[in-house]
Motif scaffolding. Structure first.
Motif, mmCIF file in Angstrom:
data_model
loop_
_atom_site.group_PDB
_atom_site.id
_atom_site.type_symbol
_atom_site.label_atom_id
_atom_site.label_comp_id
_atom_site.label_asym_id
_atom_site.label_seq_id
_atom_site.Cartn_x
_atom_site.Cartn_y
_atom_site.Cartn_z
ATOM 1 N N TYR A 39 -4.420 11.057 -22.461
ATOM 2 C CA TYR A 39 -3.961 11.680 -21.051
ATOM 3 C C TYR A 39 -2.831 10.703 -20.771
ATOM 4 C CZ TYR A 39 -7.150 15.259 -21.791
ATOM 5 O OH TYR A 39 -8.003 16.229 -22.266
ATOM 6 N N VAL A 40 -1.994 11.266 -19.934
ATOM 7 C CA VAL A 40 -0.680 10.164 -19.637
ATOM 8 C C VAL A 40 -0.438 10.572 -17.970
ATOM 9 C CG1 VAL A 40 1.711 9.966 -19.607
ATOM 10 C CG2 VAL A 40 0.471 10.560 -21.563
ATOM 11 N N ILE A 41 -0.519 9.306 -17.228
ATOM 12 C CA ILE A 41 -0.083 9.413 -15.662
ATOM 13 C C ILE A 41 1.431 9.635 -15.946
ATOM 14 C CG2 ILE A 41 0.171 8.356 -13.375
ATOM 15 C CD1 ILE A 41 -2.352 6.765 -14.253
ATOM 16 N N PRO A 42 2.390 10.749 -15.375
ATOM 17 C CA PRO A 42 3.687 10.808 -15.711
ATOM 18 C C PRO A 42 4.399 9.441 -14.896
ATOM 19 C CG PRO A 42 2.536 12.874 -14.770
ATOM 20 C CD PRO A 42 1.638 11.766 -14.858
ATOM 21 N N ALA A 43 5.509 9.091 -15.275
ATOM 22 C CA ALA A 43 6.193 8.159 -14.852
ATOM 23 C C ALA A 43 6.554 8.449 -13.427
ATOM 24 C CB ALA A 43 7.542 7.805 -15.574
ATOM 25 N N GLU A 44 6.774 9.657 -12.930
ATOM 26 C CA GLU A 44 7.349 9.738 -11.508
ATOM 27 C C GLU A 44 6.032 9.457 -10.537
ATOM 28 O OE1 GLU A 44 8.838 13.873 -10.735
ATOM 29 O OE2 GLU A 44 9.778 13.711 -12.801
ATOM 30 N N VAL A 45 4.863 10.163 -10.903
ATOM 31 C CA VAL A 45 3.773 9.456 -10.274
ATOM 32 C C VAL A 45 3.385 7.941 -10.064
ATOM 33 C CG1 VAL A 45 1.227 9.651 -10.230
ATOM 34 C CG2 VAL A 45 2.531 11.757 -10.842
ATOM 35 N N VAL A 46 3.652 7.290 -11.215
ATOM 36 C CA VAL A 46 3.464 5.599 -11.434
ATOM 37 C C VAL A 46 4.806 5.176 -10.180
ATOM 38 C CG1 VAL A 46 3.722 3.723 -12.414
ATOM 39 C CG2 VAL A 46 2.600 5.686 -13.543
ATOM 40 N N ARG A 47 5.827 5.854 -10.511
ATOM 41 C CA ARG A 47 7.000 5.311 -9.435
ATOM 42 C C ARG A 47 6.670 5.447 -8.225
ATOM 43 N NH1 ARG A 47 10.335 8.447 -12.198
ATOM 44 N NH2 ARG A 47 10.888 7.285 -13.767
ATOM 45 N N CYS A 48 6.171 6.588 -7.641
ATOM 46 C CA CYS A 48 5.615 6.706 -6.301
ATOM 47 C C CYS A 48 4.751 5.931 -6.003
ATOM 48 C CB CYS A 48 5.228 8.286 -6.158
ATOM 49 S SG CYS A 48 4.861 8.918 -4.431
ATOM 50 N N PHE A 49 3.698 5.794 -6.596
ATOM 51 C CA PHE A 49 2.480 4.887 -6.391
ATOM 52 C C PHE A 49 3.047 3.356 -6.116
ATOM 53 C CE2 PHE A 49 -0.538 1.827 -7.961
ATOM 54 C CZ PHE A 49 -1.695 1.818 -6.868
ATOM 55 N N LEU A 50 3.884 2.799 -6.889
ATOM 56 C CA LEU A 50 4.618 1.494 -6.722
ATOM 57 C C LEU A 50 5.398 1.396 -5.464
ATOM 58 C CD1 LEU A 50 5.442 0.674 -10.539
ATOM 59 C CD2 LEU A 50 3.377 -0.172 -9.279
ATOM 60 N N LYS A 51 6.032 2.350 -5.243
ATOM 61 C CA LYS A 51 6.807 2.344 -3.941
ATOM 62 C C LYS A 51 5.880 2.103 -2.764
ATOM 63 C CE LYS A 51 10.785 5.291 -5.355
ATOM 64 N NZ LYS A 51 11.561 6.508 -5.239
ATOM 65 N N ARG A 52 4.711 2.821 -2.791
ATOM 66 C CA ARG A 52 3.712 3.081 -1.769
ATOM 67 C C ARG A 52 3.150 1.596 -1.452
ATOM 68 N NH1 ARG A 52 2.973 7.926 0.341
ATOM 69 N NH2 ARG A 52 3.685 9.615 -0.917
ATOM 70 N N CYS A 53 2.924 1.011 -2.684
ATOM 71 C CA CYS A 53 2.462 -0.372 -2.510
ATOM 72 C C CYS A 53 3.389 -1.322 -2.173
ATOM 73 C CB CYS A 53 2.038 -0.575 -3.853
ATOM 74 S SG CYS A 53 0.577 0.076 -4.593
ATOM 75 N N GLY A 54 4.684 -1.354 -2.319
ATOM 76 C CA GLY A 54 5.582 -2.263 -2.015
ATOM 77 C C GLY A 54 5.905 -2.610 -0.605
ATOM 78 N N GLY A 55 5.236 -2.158 0.314
ATOM 79 C CA GLY A 55 5.777 -2.467 1.731
ATOM 80 C C GLY A 55 4.823 -3.728 2.214
ATOM 81 N N GLU A 56 5.491 -4.220 3.335
ATOM 82 C CA GLU A 56 4.855 -5.360 3.882
ATOM 83 C C GLU A 56 3.368 -4.977 4.446
ATOM 84 O OE1 GLU A 56 7.348 -7.358 6.480
ATOM 85 O OE2 GLU A 56 8.993 -7.329 5.180
ATOM 86 N N ASP A 57 3.165 -3.995 5.130
ATOM 87 C CA ASP A 57 2.066 -3.385 5.652
ATOM 88 C C ASP A 57 0.880 -2.853 4.596
ATOM 89 O OD1 ASP A 57 3.442 -3.536 7.931
ATOM 90 O OD2 ASP A 57 4.480 -1.683 7.978
#
Length: 144
Positions: A39-57
Motif C-alpha cells: 500500500y502507498v500513502i499518496p504524495a499529496e497526503v505526505v505533502r500535507c502532513f509535512l506542511k502541518r509539521c513545519g510550523g513553529e507551533d
C-alpha cells in the motif's frame, strides 16, 4: 502497488510510470497468501502532513469531518431518501452545529471541491486512483 515490501524498505518512495514520486510505500498485506501487494500513502497526503509539521507551533491538527455519513449503495436506502438514479454521493446522517447553516441531516453530499463523490464515499485522486472523500477535508486548514 505491485512490489515486495519487506522489513527495511517500507517508507521508501513509490514512482509512477513517468519517474515522479507518487507516494511512500508503508505496509504489506499479510492477511492472505498473496505476495508482492503493498500500500502507498499518496504524495499529496505526505505533502500535507509535512506542511502541518513545519510550523513553529508544532503540528497543526487537521479539522475533523463536520458530519457523519452513510454509503448510498443500497437501492432501498436511496429510494427512502428520494435520491434519483444517476446521482451519486453519501447520505449525511448528522451534522455539526458549525455547519448547520449549510448542511443538514438527510442531505446527500455529491461533490467536494468539484470532485464527484461515489455512492461508497470515494473520490478520484489521480486518474483511476480512489480515496475516501474525507481526505479532501482533512487536507484543509480550519476556516478553509
Amino acid at each position: 502497488i505491485d512490489a515486495a515490501i519487506n522489513p527495511g524498505n517500507s517508507g521508501g518512495p513509490v514512482f509512477d510510470a513517468r519517474g515522479c514520486v507518487a507516494g511512500v510505500a508503508f505496509c504489506k498485506d499479510v492477511r492472505g497468501s498473496i505476495d508482492n501487494i503493498g500500500y502507498v500513502i499518496p504524495a499529496e497526503v505526505v505533502r500535507c502532513f509535512l506542511k502541518r509539521c513545519g510550523g513553529e507551533d508544532g503540528y497543526i491538527l487537521s479539522p475533523s469531518l463536520p458530519y457523519r455519513w452513510h454509503k448510498l449503495e443500497n437501492q432501498s436506502l436511496r429510494a427512502a431518501h428520494g435520491v434519483p438514479d444517476g446521482i451519486s454521493g453519501v447520505l449525511l446522517t448528522s451534522v455539526s452545529p458549525s455547519v448547520e447553516s449549510a448542511l443538514h441531516a438527510g442531505d446527500v453530499l455529491t461533490m467536494i471541491d468539484g470532485r464527484r463523490i461515489s455512492d461508497d464515499g470515494q473520490i478520484s485522486l489521480r486518474g483511476s486512483e480512489l480515496i475516501q472523500h474525507r481526505y479532501l477535508l482533512r487536507n484543509k486548514r480550519i476556516g478553509e
